[in-house]
Design a protein around this motif. Sequence first.
Motif, short mmCIF file in Angstrom:
data_model
loop_
_atom_site.label_atom_id
_atom_site.label_comp_id
_atom_site.label_asym_id
_atom_site.label_seq_id
_atom_site.Cartn_x
_atom_site.Cartn_y
_atom_site.Cartn_z
N THR A 139 52.81 26.30 24.24
CA THR A 139 51.71 27.27 24.29
C THR A 139 50.75 26.90 25.41
O THR A 139 50.32 25.75 25.53
N LEU A 140 50.42 27.90 26.22
CA LEU A 140 49.46 27.69 27.31
C LEU A 140 48.04 27.86 26.79
O LEU A 140 47.79 28.62 25.85
N ALA A 141 47.11 27.15 27.39
CA ALA A 141 45.71 27.28 27.00
C ALA A 141 45.24 28.71 27.31
O ALA A 141 45.49 29.21 28.41
N PRO A 142 44.57 29.38 26.37
CA PRO A 142 44.13 30.76 26.61
C PRO A 142 43.01 30.81 27.64
O PRO A 142 42.31 29.83 27.88
N PHE A 143 42.87 31.99 28.24
CA PHE A 143 41.80 32.20 29.22
C PHE A 143 41.05 33.47 28.84
O PHE A 143 41.67 34.51 28.56
N THR A 144 39.73 33.41 28.81
CA THR A 144 38.90 34.54 28.39
C THR A 144 38.21 35.18 29.59
O THR A 144 37.65 34.48 30.44
N VAL A 145 38.25 36.50 29.65
CA VAL A 145 37.61 37.27 30.71
C VAL A 145 36.53 38.15 30.10
O VAL A 145 36.80 38.91 29.16
N GLU A 146 35.32 38.06 30.62
CA GLU A 146 34.24 38.92 30.14
C GLU A 146 34.23 40.22 30.95
O GLU A 146 34.18 40.19 32.18
N VAL A 147 34.29 41.34 30.25
CA VAL A 147 34.34 42.65 30.89
C VAL A 147 33.05 43.40 30.56
O VAL A 147 32.63 43.45 29.40
N THR A 148 32.43 43.98 31.58
CA THR A 148 31.16 44.68 31.41
C THR A 148 31.26 46.08 31.99
O THR A 148 31.89 46.29 33.04
N VAL A 149 30.62 47.03 31.31
CA VAL A 149 30.54 48.40 31.83
C VAL A 149 29.46 48.42 32.90
O VAL A 149 28.30 48.08 32.65
N GLY A 150 29.83 48.83 34.08
CA GLY A 150 28.91 48.80 35.20
C GLY A 150 29.23 47.62 36.10
O GLY A 150 29.90 46.66 35.69
N ALA A 151 28.75 47.68 37.32
CA ALA A 151 29.06 46.64 38.28
C ALA A 151 27.95 46.50 39.29
O ALA A 151 27.27 47.47 39.64
N VAL A 152 27.75 45.27 39.72
CA VAL A 152 26.92 45.02 40.89
C VAL A 152 27.86 44.97 42.09
O VAL A 152 28.84 44.23 42.07
N ASP A 153 27.57 45.77 43.07
CA ASP A 153 28.42 45.80 44.27
C ASP A 153 27.53 45.56 45.49
O ASP A 153 26.92 46.48 46.02
N LEU A 154 27.45 44.30 45.91
CA LEU A 154 26.59 43.94 47.04
C LEU A 154 27.35 44.09 48.36
O LEU A 154 28.48 43.61 48.49
N VAL A 155 26.74 44.76 49.30
CA VAL A 155 27.33 44.95 50.62
C VAL A 155 26.33 44.53 51.68
O VAL A 155 25.12 44.46 51.43
N VAL A 156 26.83 44.24 52.87
CA VAL A 156 25.97 43.78 53.96
C VAL A 156 26.13 44.69 55.17
O VAL A 156 27.05 45.51 55.25
N ASN A 157 25.24 44.53 56.11
CA ASN A 157 25.33 45.27 57.36
C ASN A 157 26.16 44.48 58.37
O ASN A 157 26.46 43.29 58.17
#
Length: 531
Positions: A139-157
């Motif tokens: 058995t492999l060690a489990p991995f947990t992913v946190e999922v959120t509604v909405g996102a921060v999307d940072l962009v640059v010039n």
Amino acid sequence: MSIRTWRRSAATLAAAAVTLLGGALTTGSAHADGGSAPYLFAAPEVGLAVPDDGEGQVSWGLDSKGRTLQDVHVTVDITGISSFASTSNDFCVNGLCAFDRGDVGEHGTGGVVDIKAKPEAELGTSGTAVITGTASGKTLAPFTVEVTVGAVDLVVNTIEQIDDAEPGSTLTAPITVANTGSLTAATTDYRFAISPGLSFAKRFPNCDYDTDKNTGSWEQTIATCHFTTPIEPGKKYKLSTALKLKVKKSALHEILSYAPTVTSTTVPATARTTSTADLSLVPDGSAPPAAGAPQHSQWAIHAANTADLAVTGDTATAKPGATATLTATVGNLGPASVNRATYDDHLGLLVGIPEGTTTTQVPAACDPWTEGGSGEPALGAPQYMCDLDSRFDSGHTQRLTFTVEVDADAPATTSSSVTAQLAYGGALPYDTDKANNTGTFTVTVPGGAATSTTGGSGSTGGGTQPSPQTGTRTTAASGASGTTGGNAPAATGSLASTGGNGAMTIACAGAAALALGGAAFAFARGRKARA
């Protein structure tokens, strides 16, 4: 000074690949059980764009730790997010997404579950997806992913490159950051990296500065600045104090790279103390359209500067059947430093072998150089192209030593040219003193033929010094060794024969991706992992 435009795409791709794979490895290392057991890894946080942009996903990878695994089964359990997210993947049944991989090789494997927020889901709602699996009956060690509604999307010039920066001057970098997502970034880190020919004109208390002593890296100094200014959706921000860079006397082809990273989407329980001397963010209008806006960028700065490369050859005496050593010495008289990590046209040395002699040992940094591209063995070629050190600073010297055997019919005196030029052919555009770009190898042969010959950079005839040549580089494993200075490549065959354009940079990023093989695929599909 006319300077060939430097192409940034390869360096940008490489930076993205290193960041992505580095994050994957960092995440997975906590599950590596001392570094020996295979483990699952993924982006620990995923934000779902509202409205949906088709890029939401839970990506996972399996690092097999260089071994072959049998009967690999991985399951992504998304029941913990089923109240606000859904998937269109037909291999997901009742919130369980199964991946039967069978036998997996040393490069590992990976997979993707596409997800999107349901229309009625509220911004900020979150839950967890759990990745589990078995391999070779364990058995492999489990991995947990946190999922959120909405996102921060940072962009640059982006900033238009400069082709004539004066050494000793100070430049202002008009850098901005904008949020094209749907959630607020409460705290942000902004990373600024500069190449050796630049320095920060001012340092700030809320920035950490790290100087890389490894001369093989173009990122000489990295500033990571910590901002507590909330970056709201739809808004753009600029630095409260413009970022200024000093152009050093050694500057030639330089880079400033910049990239923001969200560190939290909620106000931290313990607020960071700030001072008036801190660098901060201030509002600067509306965010640009999300389409096409980069998440990180690079500013190319070309200095109106020169680097004088001086080459000297060597002389030796050997009878027919004996061997002689010939050392080419290349020095940079300055004032500029040459760094192939920041410019596509790499510095090379075209070495001709005197007529009547045959190479028996060549430096590892050198490959045969042929006009027709038909290929030559690693030993016995008439001329070689050698990689010079990746950082060739002002005052730096490198030596390349060849061993040759004198042929039975060698002339009494035989010589050839060694010339500093671009590794893919052509004169050095930043060197205005071409007179000292070429040196001479000379072998005196007691009892040799009466006729003396002077070969042109490895050519078999003629007595003129050649202008820098173009040709094809042929790689072949010879097992030969040589002497190099600084951090020259340790093996032959380090450059492709298809020209510059950042090929070496892309090759490095490709090698990193191949190391993870299928596991890296899990991250390749997503443009970003949203916080």
